[in-house]
Design an enzyme around this catalytic site. Structure first.
Site, PDB file in Angstrom:
ATOM      1  N   ASP A 106      34.404  52.546 -83.082  1.00 38.37           N
ATOM      2  CA  ASP A 106      34.909  53.075 -84.343  1.00 38.37           C
ATOM      3  C   ASP A 106      33.950  52.557 -85.427  1.00 38.37           C
ATOM      4  O   ASP A 106      33.591  51.379 -85.418  1.00 38.37           O
ATOM      5  CB  ASP A 106      36.330  52.517 -84.564  1.00 38.37           C
ATOM      6  CG  ASP A 106      37.223  53.443 -85.344  1.00 38.37           C
ATOM      7  OD1 ASP A 106      36.978  54.656 -85.360  1.00 38.37           O
ATOM      8  OD2 ASP A 106      38.198  52.939 -85.945  1.00 38.37           O
ATOM      9  N   ASP A 141      36.438  51.456 -77.844  1.00 37.62           N
ATOM     10  CA  ASP A 141      36.687  50.627 -79.045  1.00 37.62           C
ATOM     11  C   ASP A 141      37.057  49.163 -78.772  1.00 37.62           C
ATOM     12  O   ASP A 141      37.992  48.630 -79.396  1.00 37.62           O
ATOM     13  CB  ASP A 141      37.799  51.265 -79.904  1.00 37.62           C
ATOM     14  CG  ASP A 141      37.393  52.606 -80.496  1.00 37.62           C
ATOM     15  OD1 ASP A 141      36.269  53.065 -80.227  1.00 37.62           O
ATOM     16  OD2 ASP A 141      38.224  53.197 -81.213  1.00 37.62           O
ATOM     17  N   HIS A 166      36.342  55.307 -96.256  1.00 37.71           N
ATOM     18  CA  HIS A 166      36.911  56.228 -95.267  1.00 37.71           C
ATOM     19  C   HIS A 166      38.344  56.640 -95.607  1.00 37.71           C
ATOM     20  O   HIS A 166      39.166  55.821 -96.046  1.00 37.71           O
ATOM     21  CB  HIS A 166      36.877  55.598 -93.870  1.00 37.71           C
ATOM     22  CG  HIS A 166      37.077  56.604 -92.793  1.00 37.71           C
ATOM     23  ND1 HIS A 166      38.295  56.808 -92.186  1.00 37.71           N
ATOM     24  CD2 HIS A 166      36.210  57.507 -92.264  1.00 37.71           C
ATOM     25  CE1 HIS A 166      38.153  57.792 -91.296  1.00 37.71           C
ATOM     26  NE2 HIS A 166      36.903  58.223 -91.320  1.00 37.71           N
ATOM     27  N   LYS A 182      32.006  56.765 -83.764  1.00 34.51           N
ATOM     28  CA  LYS A 182      32.869  57.849 -84.234  1.00 34.51           C
ATOM     29  C   LYS A 182      33.498  57.507 -85.578  1.00 34.51           C
ATOM     30  O   LYS A 182      33.570  56.350 -85.950  1.00 34.51           O
ATOM     31  CB  LYS A 182      33.938  58.173 -83.188  1.00 34.51           C
ATOM     32  CG  LYS A 182      34.798  57.006 -82.786  1.00 34.51           C
ATOM     33  CD  LYS A 182      35.674  57.384 -81.603  1.00 34.51           C
ATOM     34  CE  LYS A 182      36.551  56.236 -81.144  1.00 34.51           C
ATOM     35  NZ  LYS A 182      37.555  55.822 -82.099  1.00 34.51           N
ATOM     36  N   HIS A 236      39.046  48.700 -91.485  1.00 32.38           N
ATOM     37  CA  HIS A 236      38.663  48.165 -90.171  1.00 32.38           C
ATOM     38  C   HIS A 236      37.366  48.808 -89.712  1.00 32.38           C
ATOM     39  O   HIS A 236      37.020  49.912 -90.131  1.00 32.38           O
ATOM     40  CB  HIS A 236      39.773  48.419 -89.141  1.00 32.38           C
ATOM     41  CG  HIS A 236      39.988  49.866 -88.858  1.00 32.38           C
ATOM     42  ND1 HIS A 236      40.760  50.680 -89.661  1.00 32.38           N
ATOM     43  CD2 HIS A 236      39.511  50.671 -87.872  1.00 32.38           C
ATOM     44  CE1 HIS A 236      40.750  51.907 -89.180  1.00 32.38           C
ATOM     45  NE2 HIS A 236      39.995  51.939 -88.096  1.00 32.38           N
ATOM     46  N   CYS A 291      43.448  55.852 -79.707  1.00 31.62           N
ATOM     47  CA  CYS A 291      42.124  56.318 -79.281  1.00 31.62           C
ATOM     48  C   CYS A 291      42.023  56.591 -77.781  1.00 31.62           C
ATOM     49  O   CYS A 291      41.363  57.544 -77.363  1.00 31.62           O
ATOM     50  CB  CYS A 291      41.061  55.333 -79.756  1.00 31.62           C
ATOM     51  SG  CYS A 291      40.970  55.309 -81.572  1.00 31.62           S
ATOM     52  N   HIS A 313      33.341  53.141 -89.374  1.00 34.71           N
ATOM     53  CA  HIS A 313      33.708  53.793 -90.638  1.00 34.71           C
ATOM     54  C   HIS A 313      32.843  53.367 -91.817  1.00 34.71           C
ATOM     55  O   HIS A 313      32.526  52.180 -91.952  1.00 34.71           O
ATOM     56  CB  HIS A 313      35.146  53.419 -91.020  1.00 34.71           C
ATOM     57  CG  HIS A 313      36.194  53.859 -90.054  1.00 34.71           C
ATOM     58  ND1 HIS A 313      36.447  55.172 -89.778  1.00 34.71           N
ATOM     59  CD2 HIS A 313      37.078  53.149 -89.309  1.00 34.71           C
ATOM     60  CE1 HIS A 313      37.445  55.252 -88.916  1.00 34.71           C
ATOM     61  NE2 HIS A 313      37.843  54.053 -88.598  1.00 34.71           N
TER      62      HIS A 313
HETATM   63 ZN   LIG Z   1      39.357  53.715 -87.272  1.00 37.62          ZN
END
Ligand SMILES: [Zn+2]
Length: 228
Positions: free
Chosen positions: A64, A24, A70, A124, A99, A173, A66
């Site tokens: 990441d 990330d 989310h 993810k 984010h 993470c 989204h």
């Molecule tokens: Zn996130």
């Protein structure tokens, strides 16, 4: 305690079965981003050095990623603020500022490090109902299970036995990824100085928890020394 990376463990031919996992390193997790990790930018230069070295024959990065609706975003819950915690499907969930929304600038990998040698990018937390701190398994879904991302299968298919993990953020993470990778049967090492935490007081408990789970910790200098 000084981390150990012995010559035997990191020298060839073990490297053939070793992968680097970079978690990330996205604009939104860097200072100035929507969920900026304090001093996160300080990992960029040393990470660049590592990525441009030939230490790891296989490098995987995560993003990441989204959708706007989310479940981890405070903005999608009535009367909630970022950093509030709620119970979600029977487990505690921190609510975050919006984010790393799919396709936005904030979701992009920071272009400082040269990503050319990265073989795969695992995205993810695409499912609006389920967060995913770990690169290996999502957080709990509405049915109370943690669905795999597929990364463990990919790494096993590539005959990887040992994983080095670095990136952002250490206390979420990176930690969850390292612990899940242990559960999947990999040997796991965190490159400590290539991580930064959202909560600056987290280092101590993260180091303790990782050690307890059998995750090794090294510095980048240890790593370069070991493979010299
Ligand atoms: Zn996130």
């Amino acid at each position: 305690m000084r981390a150990k990376a012995t010559k035997e463990r990191t020298s060839l031919p073990d490297q053939e079965f070793t992968a680097l996992l970079v978690v990330d390193v996205q604009y939104d997790f860097l200072p100035g981003g929507a969920l900026g990790v304090p001093d996160g930018d300080q990992i960029l230069a040393p990470l660049s050095r590592l990525l441009s070295s030939n230490v790891f024959p296989l490098i995987v990065a995560t993003q990441d990623w989204h959708p706007p609706n989310h479940v981890s975003f405070a903005s999608n819950h009535r009367d909630k603020q970022p950093m509030d915690r709620i119970m979600l499907y029977g487990h505690e969930q921190t609510l975050w500022p919006d984010h790393c929304i799919q396709g936005t600038h904030g979701a992009k990998l920071h272009p400082g490090p040269d990503w050319t040698k990265v073989a795969a990018i695992i995205r993810k937390a695409l499912d609006p109902t389920t967060d995913s701190y770990s690169a290996i398994r999502n957080n709990w879904n509405p049915r109370g299970v943690r669905p795999p991302t597929g990364l463990a299968g990919y790494l096993k298919n590539r005959r990887i036995e040992r994983i080095f993990v670095c990136g952002l953020a250490l206390d979420f993470c990176v930690k969850w990824t390292a612990e899940d990778a242990i559960d999947e049967g990999f040997e796991v090492t965190v490159i400590w100085d290539l991580c930064r935490a959202i909560d600056s007081s987290a280092s101590e408990y993260v180091r303790h928890d990782l050690a307890e789970r059998g995750v090794e910790v090294v510095t980048l200098a240890d790593l370069f020394e070991a493979v010299k």
